[in-house]
Design an enzyme around this catalytic site. Sequence first.
Site, short mmCIF file in Angstrom:
data_model
loop_
_atom_site.label_atom_id
_atom_site.label_comp_id
_atom_site.label_asym_id
_atom_site.label_seq_id
_atom_site.Cartn_x
_atom_site.Cartn_y
_atom_site.Cartn_z
N GLU A 140 13.52 -112.49 103.89
CA GLU A 140 14.00 -112.99 105.18
C GLU A 140 15.50 -112.81 105.25
O GLU A 140 16.19 -112.76 104.23
CB GLU A 140 13.64 -114.47 105.35
CG GLU A 140 12.15 -114.72 105.51
CD GLU A 140 11.83 -116.18 105.72
OE1 GLU A 140 12.73 -117.02 105.57
OE2 GLU A 140 10.66 -116.48 106.03
N CYS A 183 10.55 -129.94 101.39
CA CYS A 183 9.33 -129.66 102.16
C CYS A 183 8.07 -130.16 101.45
O CYS A 183 7.07 -130.48 102.11
CB CYS A 183 9.19 -128.15 102.38
SG CYS A 183 10.67 -127.34 103.00
N SER A 239 13.63 -115.36 109.07
CA SER A 239 13.24 -116.77 109.04
C SER A 239 12.81 -117.20 110.43
O SER A 239 13.24 -116.64 111.44
CB SER A 239 14.43 -117.61 108.59
OG SER A 239 14.24 -118.97 108.90
N CYS A 286 6.20 -126.05 102.33
CA CYS A 286 7.15 -124.97 102.60
C CYS A 286 6.42 -123.70 103.03
O CYS A 286 5.23 -123.54 102.80
CB CYS A 286 8.05 -124.71 101.40
SG CYS A 286 9.57 -123.83 101.83
N ASP A 287 7.19 -122.77 103.58
CA ASP A 287 6.66 -121.70 104.41
C ASP A 287 5.44 -120.96 103.85
O ASP A 287 4.42 -120.84 104.51
CB ASP A 287 7.76 -120.67 104.69
CG ASP A 287 8.87 -121.25 105.56
OD1 ASP A 287 8.82 -122.43 105.88
OD2 ASP A 287 9.80 -120.50 105.90
N LYS A 288 5.54 -120.40 102.65
CA LYS A 288 4.45 -119.53 102.17
C LYS A 288 3.29 -120.32 101.61
O LYS A 288 2.19 -119.78 101.47
CB LYS A 288 4.97 -118.56 101.10
CG LYS A 288 6.15 -117.72 101.56
CD LYS A 288 5.91 -117.06 102.90
CE LYS A 288 7.16 -116.42 103.44
NZ LYS A 288 8.24 -117.36 103.79
N CYS A 333 11.52 -127.86 107.28
CA CYS A 333 12.62 -127.62 108.22
C CYS A 333 12.20 -127.95 109.65
O CYS A 333 11.13 -127.54 110.11
CB CYS A 333 13.10 -126.19 108.10
SG CYS A 333 13.72 -125.79 106.44
N ASP A 386 12.01 -121.59 100.58
CA ASP A 386 12.62 -120.46 101.28
C ASP A 386 14.10 -120.71 101.59
O ASP A 386 14.92 -119.80 101.50
CB ASP A 386 11.86 -120.17 102.57
CG ASP A 386 10.66 -119.26 102.32
OD1 ASP A 386 10.16 -119.26 101.19
OD2 ASP A 386 10.24 -118.56 103.25
#
Length: 564
Positions: free
Chosen positions: A455, A60, A481, A133-135, A205, A92
């Site tokens: 998650e 990511c 997620s 990435c996510d966070k 993702c 993640d």
Amino acid sequence: MTRILDRADLASLKRNSWQVTDGPQRAPHRAMFHAMGLTDDELQRPMIGIANTFNDVTPCNISLSRLTKKVKEGVRMGGGTPFEFGSIAVSDAIAMGHQGMKASLVSREVIADSIELMARAECFDGLVTLAGCDKSLPGSMMAMARMNIPSIFIYGGTILPGNHHLRPVTIQDVFEAVGSHSTGGMSDDDLKLMELGACPGEGSCGGLFTANTMSSVAEAMGISLPGTAAIPAVDARKDATSLQSGVALINLMQENILPRDIMTRKAFENAITVVMAMGGSTNAVLHLLAIAYEAGVELSIDDFDNISSRTPHIADMKPVGRYVMADLDRIGGVGFVMKRLLDAGLLHGDTMTVSGKTLAENLANVREIPNQDIIRPLDNPLKPTGGIVILRGNLAPEGSALKIPASNRKLHEGPAVVFNSEEDTFEAIMRRQIKANDVVVIRYEGPKGGPGMREMLAVTAALVGQGLGDSVALITDGRFSGATHGMTLGHIAPEAAVGGPIAAVQNGDIITIDVNKRELNVNLTEENMRDRMANWMPPVLPSGALGKYARLATSASEGAVTKA
């Protein structure tokens, strides 16, 4: 049109950095800058911090260092002096399904704190944040709102879809394949083929999971340049728009447009509307509450349900639909979605954006794409209301978040099967102990109880892979997620670790999930719950970063932010 700035204009933009560059008393500071090769001319220009969350732990974020070079080039073109610095980013997908996931949400706060500390210490005049990435996305946005200096957000970009037997796949399919493999539905060799083919290169993702949901949020709120949310990481347009972002930041400084001028209540409503229309991740609820807290904007979980009730779900996107973010990019990206929503009167077109134009002005030239079936017309939606709803009841007095299942199930009633950790749940699933109609309860996984509110993709994907996705429900005080789908309720508050009602549930209790009534209840009276909780003790908190977070974290209903 941005005018060319002369030396005096540029010096006037040094609203913070003069403190480390100007006057005889700052000779020691200038000596440090000269040691890095900076000239007196560069020190008289506005100083721009570039927060790069690059690492080579996750696909990511591996593109970010390339993009940072383009941002620095753009800042110099605009007349600024760029300073790159790093922050962390947890993968993640790699942290999923084990103790490592406890660090994920905590990293959001660390990212925001680290960017704030660098911006304060170095007296930056402006800020560019890059995340994948996510966070790292909401963490960067939280820092922008908190610092309130001219800022732009840049997304690293989505991954392209993978391939398995000529079928496009994402990381979601690999997690679900684990469940299928456990039942004998997939061979060892086929699972290995899935593993090798799912992620073809750099990028976040590919479905409308958390990263792509939050990139959509950034474009909808106006804190990233229009048209950038859906561009794949490997696309050359990522380089071009990163350069443009560097130039655009100087224009923001010239116009003195600040993050809180952009991150208004209307902008948050726009972001929520886009999430609901696209069927985005339930993590958007948690993260938008956190960003709003930093921006000083009043926002509650009830706002999400209210907006969802009036917003049709029109995007046929994974995990509940067929398409990935790269497909959306081919037909015009998030701007295409927003144009339809704006024309229907569902967005505020007068909100300011980092382009220096309003949202309506940014969307003025967006055109309809014929013969596409990714984004539905508003009069023929996938569902008449949005993809996320908020449920309350005697199990969730402060609320819980549900992404409406693709099967459109609206009611589930069944016996509780209770676990006190994700690991115990996953083991039970692998042993085929979960049956149709069960309500799986996973507790002590909330912000304080985890700590870190893990998650549960490994768990939910395994259930789907075993063919139970349409017959089992799962509730937790943890999170899901963005790739999760099915009758899954997260963010249950108050959480078990503070004595919330979910701590009183026992195996066999009948739990009712009623989407139409927005209710989540267990067949227990208040007296039953009090009796069961009479000898309850809170869990012992760990030391270190997780313990610090647990002691400071608020409820999921408030975004699980840290407050001293």
